[in-house]
Enzyme design. Structure first.
Site, PDB file in Angstrom:
ATOM      1  N   LYS A 224     -50.725 -26.911 -39.867  1.00 17.66           N
ATOM      2  CA  LYS A 224     -49.928 -27.983 -39.506  1.00 17.66           C
ATOM      3  C   LYS A 224     -48.814 -27.975 -40.682  1.00 17.66           C
ATOM      4  O   LYS A 224     -47.630 -28.441 -40.130  1.00 17.66           O
ATOM      5  CB  LYS A 224     -50.969 -29.308 -39.892  1.00 17.66           C
ATOM      6  CG  LYS A 224     -50.103 -30.726 -39.904  1.00 17.66           C
ATOM      7  CD  LYS A 224     -49.455 -31.046 -38.610  1.00 17.66           C
ATOM      8  CE  LYS A 224     -48.651 -32.296 -38.660  1.00 17.66           C
ATOM      9  NZ  LYS A 224     -49.549 -33.640 -38.933  1.00 17.66           N
TER      10      LYS A 224
ATOM     11  N   THR B  26     -52.761 -36.146 -42.536  1.00 22.00           N
ATOM     12  CA  THR B  26     -52.222 -34.828 -43.010  1.00 22.00           C
ATOM     13  C   THR B  26     -52.414 -35.118 -44.688  1.00 22.00           C
ATOM     14  O   THR B  26     -51.419 -35.327 -45.260  1.00 22.00           O
ATOM     15  CB  THR B  26     -50.865 -34.610 -42.710  1.00 22.00           C
ATOM     16  OG1 THR B  26     -50.855 -34.780 -41.326  1.00 22.00           O
ATOM     17  CG2 THR B  26     -50.270 -33.237 -43.012  1.00 22.00           C
TER      18      THR B  26
END
Length: 296
Positions: A170, A95
């Site tokens: 996300k 991420t």
């Protein structure tokens, strides 16, 4: 042909284990030694270097902590970068920021490779049980190629369009998850300081309409004072900052995330960085104690 997997940290190791146990021919490498032993026992090959992974595979999955780690493994900014990524499909499962991912996509394609974003939603327990939720972004043909590899790790996988669509999705999920866990911690703090039975609070929440897999797992941690890591406070702070930064780039308000960023920053400053994210209750407790000290 073998599939490469680089990054065997808290999340990467169980994810790679699920791939290996599903019969995926896997070659793995980790920057810190010792994390590959379980993979070797599960039938995976262990490479001596990242370069060996690339030399023996076409598809390489990366589960690395941040942009700096990704760049270091890929040799980005060096002549080795083109040699490594050319002819490969790089599946980036961590991420980093959406802006970083978009620039990495451009650089990989310019070097003759292909890039797929593949972040996952979930923490250690879903990673261990293959119950993560995957998000994919990139070229549709490459997504179709990568999707079957996600099956041993994820219970569902969603296509999110072009890069950086998967990372933005996300981050949107984190915009809900992070305040939810902070709110749960605040509820347990409230109950504790009022002398309530926190196990009963846990049971009532688990039986009620707000119950979820996350609330049940984190509620059990809060009730038992067990802050062993599933999602570390330091990682949650990093993800919170990614989310607030993405909000600022669009001129968006993020009032709940702003509070969470302050709370998780305080928890890190109080030496709780290695606790599970439910350990943010420590920062809330510290705030309450400071208020009590000011009462005459």
């Amino acid at each position: 042909m073998e599939i490469g997997f680089i990054g065997l940290g808290v999340m990467g190791q169980p994810m790679a284990l699920n791939l290996a146990r599903a019969g995926t021919p896997l070659i793995v490498w980790n920057r810190s030694p010792g994390r590959s032993d379980a993979l070797q026992a599960a039938g995976a090959s262990v490479a001596a270097s990242a370069a060996e992974v690339f030399a023996r595979t076409r598809i390489v999955m990366l589960m690395l902590y941040d942009a700096a780690a990704i760049d270091a493994v890929l040799g980005r900014g060096t002549p080795e970068f083109r040699d490594l990524v050319s002819g490969h499909v790089i599946v980036q499962m961590g991420t980093p920021s959406p802006a970083y991912s978009k620039s990495l996509d451009a650089d990989i394609r310019a070097a003759g490779g292909a890039y797929v974003e593949a972040p996952v939603s979930g923490s250690l327990k879903p990673a261990e049980t293959g119950q993560l939720v995957g998000m994919l972004a990139g070229d549709p043909d490459r997504i179709a190629e990568v999707r079957p590899l996600m099956a041993p790790m994820c219970r569902e996988v969603f296509s999110c369009g072009a890069v950086p669509g998967a990372l933005l999705m996300k981050i949107a999920i984190n915009a809900f998850l992070i305040p939810m866990v902070a709110g749960l911690a605040e509820a347990f703090h409230f109950a504790q300081r009022h002398g309530l039975d926190v196990r009963q609070l846990q049971a009532i929440l688990d039986a009620g309409p707000m119950a979820s897999n996350v609330s049940k797992v984190k509620g059990a941690k809060l009730a038992g004072g067990d802050f062993s890591v599933q999602s570390a406070i330091s990682d949650v702070l990093k993800n919170t900052r990614l989310t607030t930064s993405a909000a600022r780039e669009k001129g968006l308000a993020s009032p709940l995330l702003d509070v969470c960023e302050a709370l998780y920053s305080e928890a890190v400053a109080q030496n709780h960085a290695g606790l599970d994210m439910a350990g943010v209750i420590k920062a809330i407790e510290a705030r309450s104690d400071r208020r009590k000290d000011r009462v005459p």
